[in-house]
Write a protein that holds these residues in place. Structure first.
Motif, PDB file in Angstrom:
ATOM      1  N   ASP A  16      -7.859  22.512  -6.360  1.00 40.20           N
ATOM      2  CA  ASP A  16      -9.007  22.571  -7.272  1.00 40.20           C
ATOM      3  C   ASP A  16      -9.022  21.390  -8.239  1.00 40.20           C
ATOM      4  O   ASP A  16      -8.945  21.545  -9.459  1.00 40.20           O
ATOM      5  CB  ASP A  16      -9.011  23.902  -8.034  1.00 40.20           C
ATOM      6  N   ARG A  17      -9.106  20.212  -7.694  1.00 38.76           N
ATOM      7  CA  ARG A  17      -9.341  18.996  -8.476  1.00 38.76           C
ATOM      8  C   ARG A  17      -9.948  17.961  -7.540  1.00 38.76           C
ATOM      9  O   ARG A  17      -9.820  18.058  -6.315  1.00 38.76           O
ATOM     10  CB  ARG A  17      -8.057  18.448  -9.103  1.00 38.76           C
ATOM     11  N   ASN A  18     -10.581  16.953  -8.107  1.00 40.14           N
ATOM     12  CA  ASN A  18     -11.162  15.881  -7.312  1.00 40.14           C
ATOM     13  C   ASN A  18     -10.078  14.850  -6.994  1.00 40.14           C
ATOM     14  O   ASN A  18      -9.553  14.196  -7.895  1.00 40.14           O
ATOM     15  CB  ASN A  18     -12.316  15.214  -8.057  1.00 40.14           C
ATOM     16  N   VAL A  19      -9.742  14.732  -5.731  1.00 41.18           N
ATOM     17  CA  VAL A  19      -8.717  13.770  -5.342  1.00 41.18           C
ATOM     18  C   VAL A  19      -9.296  12.360  -5.342  1.00 41.18           C
ATOM     19  O   VAL A  19     -10.511  12.162  -5.248  1.00 41.18           O
ATOM     20  CB  VAL A  19      -8.167  14.103  -3.937  1.00 41.18           C
ATOM     21  N   ASN A  20      -8.418  11.386  -5.448  1.00 38.70           N
ATOM     22  CA  ASN A  20      -8.802   9.982  -5.313  1.00 38.70           C
ATOM     23  C   ASN A  20      -8.632   9.605  -3.848  1.00 38.70           C
ATOM     24  O   ASN A  20      -7.505   9.513  -3.343  1.00 38.70           O
ATOM     25  CB  ASN A  20      -7.922   9.104  -6.208  1.00 38.70           C
ATOM     26  N   LEU A  21      -9.736   9.401  -3.147  1.00 38.08           N
ATOM     27  CA  LEU A  21      -9.673   9.182  -1.709  1.00 38.08           C
ATOM     28  C   LEU A  21      -8.805   7.990  -1.343  1.00 38.08           C
ATOM     29  O   LEU A  21      -8.030   8.054  -0.375  1.00 38.08           O
ATOM     30  CB  LEU A  21     -11.082   8.980  -1.130  1.00 38.08           C
ATOM     31  N   LEU A  22      -8.905   6.907  -2.098  1.00 38.40           N
ATOM     32  CA  LEU A  22      -8.170   5.691  -1.762  1.00 38.40           C
ATOM     33  C   LEU A  22      -6.700   5.805  -2.129  1.00 38.40           C
ATOM     34  O   LEU A  22      -5.824   5.560  -1.308  1.00 38.40           O
ATOM     35  CB  LEU A  22      -8.810   4.492  -2.455  1.00 38.40           C
ATOM     36  N   ASN A  23      -6.419   6.194  -3.355  1.00 43.12           N
ATOM     37  CA  ASN A  23      -5.029   6.250  -3.809  1.00 43.12           C
ATOM     38  C   ASN A  23      -4.219   7.312  -3.080  1.00 43.12           C
ATOM     39  O   ASN A  23      -3.003   7.171  -2.911  1.00 43.12           O
ATOM     40  CB  ASN A  23      -4.967   6.515  -5.318  1.00 43.12           C
ATOM     41  N   GLU A  24      -4.885   8.401  -2.679  1.00 39.51           N
ATOM     42  CA  GLU A  24      -4.165   9.504  -2.050  1.00 39.51           C
ATOM     43  C   GLU A  24      -4.352   9.531  -0.535  1.00 39.51           C
ATOM     44  O   GLU A  24      -3.988  10.507   0.122  1.00 39.51           O
ATOM     45  CB  GLU A  24      -4.596  10.826  -2.686  1.00 39.51           C
ATOM     46  N   ASP A  25      -4.938   8.481   0.019  1.00 41.23           N
ATOM     47  CA  ASP A  25      -5.122   8.346   1.470  1.00 41.23           C
ATOM     48  C   ASP A  25      -5.792   9.566   2.082  1.00 41.23           C
ATOM     49  O   ASP A  25      -5.322  10.132   3.069  1.00 41.23           O
ATOM     50  CB  ASP A  25      -3.777   8.096   2.158  1.00 41.23           C
ATOM     51  N   VAL A  26      -6.898   9.970   1.483  1.00 41.81           N
ATOM     52  CA  VAL A  26      -7.701  11.085   2.004  1.00 41.81           C
ATOM     53  C   VAL A  26      -8.856  10.509   2.812  1.00 41.81           C
ATOM     54  O   VAL A  26      -9.567   9.610   2.349  1.00 41.81           O
ATOM     55  CB  VAL A  26      -8.230  11.962   0.849  1.00 41.81           C
ATOM     56  N   ASP A  27      -9.046  11.015   4.019  1.00 43.19           N
ATOM     57  CA  ASP A  27     -10.118  10.512   4.879  1.00 43.19           C
ATOM     58  C   ASP A  27     -11.467  11.117   4.527  1.00 43.19           C
ATOM     59  O   ASP A  27     -12.482  10.414   4.483  1.00 43.19           O
ATOM     60  CB  ASP A  27      -9.798  10.811   6.350  1.00 43.19           C
ATOM     61  N   VAL A  28     -11.493  12.433   4.293  1.00 41.68           N
ATOM     62  CA  VAL A  28     -12.738  13.145   3.997  1.00 41.68           C
ATOM     63  C   VAL A  28     -12.478  14.126   2.858  1.00 41.68           C
ATOM     64  O   VAL A  28     -11.510  14.877   2.892  1.00 41.68           O
ATOM     65  CB  VAL A  28     -13.264  13.926   5.223  1.00 41.68           C
ATOM     66  N   ALA A  29     -13.341  14.091   1.842  1.00 35.74           N
ATOM     67  CA  ALA A  29     -13.243  15.039   0.726  1.00 35.74           C
ATOM     68  C   ALA A  29     -14.570  15.774   0.597  1.00 35.74           C
ATOM     69  O   ALA A  29     -15.632  15.153   0.605  1.00 35.74           O
ATOM     70  CB  ALA A  29     -12.913  14.320  -0.576  1.00 35.74           C
TER      71      ALA A  29
ATOM     72  N   VAL B  68       0.845  -1.206   0.000  1.00 33.61           N
ATOM     73  CA  VAL B  68       0.000   0.000   0.000  1.00 33.61           C
ATOM     74  C   VAL B  68       0.875   1.249   0.000  1.00 33.61           C
ATOM     75  O   VAL B  68       0.569   2.234  -0.678  1.00 33.61           O
ATOM     76  CB  VAL B  68      -0.949  -0.011   1.211  1.00 33.61           C
ATOM     77  N   ALA B  69       1.978   1.210   0.726  1.00 34.62           N
ATOM     78  CA  ALA B  69       2.883   2.364   0.756  1.00 34.62           C
ATOM     79  C   ALA B  69       3.500   2.618  -0.618  1.00 34.62           C
ATOM     80  O   ALA B  69       3.650   3.774  -1.043  1.00 34.62           O
ATOM     81  CB  ALA B  69       3.984   2.131   1.791  1.00 34.62           C
ATOM     82  N   VAL B  70       3.858   1.552  -1.337  1.00 34.21           N
ATOM     83  CA  VAL B  70       4.416   1.716  -2.687  1.00 34.21           C
ATOM     84  C   VAL B  70       3.384   2.364  -3.611  1.00 34.21           C
ATOM     85  O   VAL B  70       3.699   3.269  -4.388  1.00 34.21           O
ATOM     86  CB  VAL B  70       4.870   0.354  -3.256  1.00 34.21           C
ATOM     87  N   VAL B  71       2.139   1.912  -3.528  1.00 33.55           N
ATOM     88  CA  VAL B  71       1.077   2.482  -4.359  1.00 33.55           C
ATOM     89  C   VAL B  71       0.863   3.951  -4.014  1.00 33.55           C
ATOM     90  O   VAL B  71       0.740   4.807  -4.892  1.00 33.55           O
ATOM     91  CB  VAL B  71      -0.230   1.686  -4.173  1.00 33.55           C
ATOM     92  N   GLN B  72       0.838   4.260  -2.728  1.00 37.25           N
ATOM     93  CA  GLN B  72       0.597   5.635  -2.301  1.00 37.25           C
ATOM     94  C   GLN B  72       1.738   6.558  -2.714  1.00 37.25           C
ATOM     95  O   GLN B  72       1.519   7.670  -3.201  1.00 37.25           O
ATOM     96  CB  GLN B  72       0.435   5.689  -0.781  1.00 37.25           C
ATOM     97  N   ASP B  73       2.983   6.109  -2.519  1.00 37.14           N
ATOM     98  CA  ASP B  73       4.141   6.976  -2.766  1.00 37.14           C
ATOM     99  C   ASP B  73       4.656   6.905  -4.191  1.00 37.14           C
ATOM    100  O   ASP B  73       5.515   7.700  -4.576  1.00 37.14           O
ATOM    101  CB  ASP B  73       5.268   6.613  -1.801  1.00 37.14           C
ATOM    102  N   GLY B  74       4.153   5.955  -4.972  1.00 34.49           N
ATOM    103  CA  GLY B  74       4.536   5.886  -6.371  1.00 34.49           C
ATOM    104  C   GLY B  74       5.895   5.270  -6.647  1.00 34.49           C
ATOM    105  O   GLY B  74       6.436   5.440  -7.745  1.00 34.49           O
ATOM    106  N   GLY B  75       6.454   4.554  -5.682  1.00 34.05           N
ATOM    107  CA  GLY B  75       7.754   3.925  -5.917  1.00 34.05           C
ATOM    108  C   GLY B  75       8.251   3.188  -4.692  1.00 34.05           C
ATOM    109  O   GLY B  75       7.811   3.437  -3.562  1.00 34.05           O
TER     110      GLY B  75
END
Length: 298
Positions: A129-142, A11-18
Motif C-alpha cells: 500500500d504505497r506508490n513504488v518507484n518504477l525505475l529505482n525499484e525495477d518494477v515493470d508494471v504498477a 544500476v545494481a548498486v542503486v537498486q540494492d542500496g550498496g
C-alpha cells in the motif's frame, strides 16, 4: 572495464542500496563493483554516489544517470533479442506492483492467467500500500488507482472504481438510513484511512458533473489503516464506512452491506497500468497489460 558492464554494476548498486549487496546478487567481488563505479565517475568527472561508512546515497546526477543506464541496457537487450529471433517471444521475469487489496481481489487472477498463457515467464508480485518507484525499484508494471500527478510514465486505462459509503442492513434498521451527507453527523462512522486518509469525506451536493462538493467532518468511532478491518466492522453492524467499490462487491452481492448516499457519491476514479518504456515496452510487458485490459476493462 567495459562501459556496459560498468553501467550494469552501477544500476545494481542503486537498486540494492550498496556495493556489497549488488556484488552478492551479481556474483562478483565488492572491489570489482567499487572499481566500476569509480571508473564511471572518473570518466565523466561527476559524483554518482555519496559513500559513508553506513550508507550509499545516489546523487541527483547519479539518479538521472541510473535512469539513462536502464534505458540503454533495456534497448540493448531488445536489439539482441531481435537479432537472435526471440524478440517476439513472451518470456522472462515480470515485476508487477499494486495495492494489497487490488492485488488480492483483482490482479491475482490476471497474473495466474498470464502465467498459464505464457509458460516461459516468471512473475514477482509486490502488493503493497504505497506508490513504488518504477525505475529505482525495477518494477515493470504498477497499477495505480486515482489521477496521476506525474505524467512521465506511460499509462494504460484499465477500469474505474467509486468511493462508496456502506453499512449493514442491521445497522440501518437500528439507526435509520442517511439521506443527505450532513446526516452522517448522527451516525457511527468507521474510517478506512487507507482509502480516506484525511479527517473528512467529500460528497457531491447534487447530480451532474458540475455538482458542488460537500465535505463532511469524520469523527470515527473506529479508525483503521486496514480496509479489510473496516469492511468487517461495517458488516457486523458497527457503523458506516467508506471504501472503494471493488473492495465490497462480494459483500454487496451477498446482502451483507448496502450502499448509502449513492446519489451523492463523488465521481469515479481511474485505475491505470503504468510502465516506463512507453511504445518500446517489451513483449512481456505489453502482453501483461493487454491481458489486464481484457480482464479488467468494463
Amino acid at each position: 572495464m567495459d562501459k556496459l558492464d560498468a553501467m550494469t554494476l552501477f544500476v545494481a548498486v542503486v537498486q540494492d542500496g550498496g556495493f556489497s549487496a549488488a556484488a552478492r546478487r551479481l556474483g562478483v567481488s565488492a572491489p570489482v563493483v567499487t572499481r566500476a563505479v569509480s571508473e564511471l565517475e572518473a570518466a565523466m568527472n561527476v559524483r554518482l554516489l555519496v559513500r559513508t561508512t553506513r550508507v550509499v546515497k545516489v546523487t541527483e546526477v547519479g539518479e538521472r544517470y541510473a535512469q539513462d543506464c536502464r534505458r540503454v541496457l533495456g534497448e540493448l537487450q531488445e536489439i539482441e533479442q531481435a537479432a537472435s529471433g526471440t524478440h517476439g517471444a513472451v518470456k522472462g521475469k515480470l515485476v508487477v506492483s499494486a495495492s494489497v487489496m487490488f492485488g488480492r481481489l483483482r490482479l491475482n487472477a490476471v497474473v495466474l492467467d498470464y502465467l498459464k498463457q505464457y509458460p516461459e515467464t516468471e512473475v514477482e508480485c509486490r502488493f503493497i500500500d504505497r506508490n513504488v518507484n518504477l525505475l529505482n525499484e525495477d518494477v515493470d508494471v504498477a497499477i495505480r488507482i486515482g489521477d496521476l500527478p506525474d505524467a512521465s510514465f506511460h499509462a494504460t486505462p484499465l477500469t474505474t472504481v467509486r468511493r462508496m459509503a456502506v453499512a449493514s442492513p442491521a445497522y440501518l434498521k437500528r439507526n435509520g438510513t442517511p439521506r443527505q451527507p450532513k446526516d452522517l453527523a448522527q451516525h457511527t462512522l468507521i474510517a478506512a484511512t487507507g482509502v480516506e486518509p484525511g479527517s473528512e469525506w467529500k460528497f457531491r451536493a447534487g447530480s451532474g458533473v458540475d455538482a458542488a462538493t460537500v465535505a463532511v467532518p469524520v469523527r470515527a468511532r473506529l479508525a483503521t489503516n486496514s480496509n479489510d478491518h473496516a469492511i468487517v466492522a461495517a458488516s457486523e453492524g458497527l457503523g458506516i464506512t467508506r471504501v472503494l467499490s471493488y473492495m465490497v462487491e462480494e459483500q454487496l452481492a451477498a446482502g451483507e452491506l448496502v450502499e448509502v448516499l449513492a446519489k451523492h457519491a463523488p465521481p469515479a476514479v481511474p485505475v491505470q497500468a503504468l510502465q516506463h518504456q512507453g511504445l518500446r515496452a517489451s513483449r512481456k510487458v505489453r502482453a501483461f497489460i493487454d491481458l489486464a485490459v481484457e480482464r479488467l476493462r468494463g
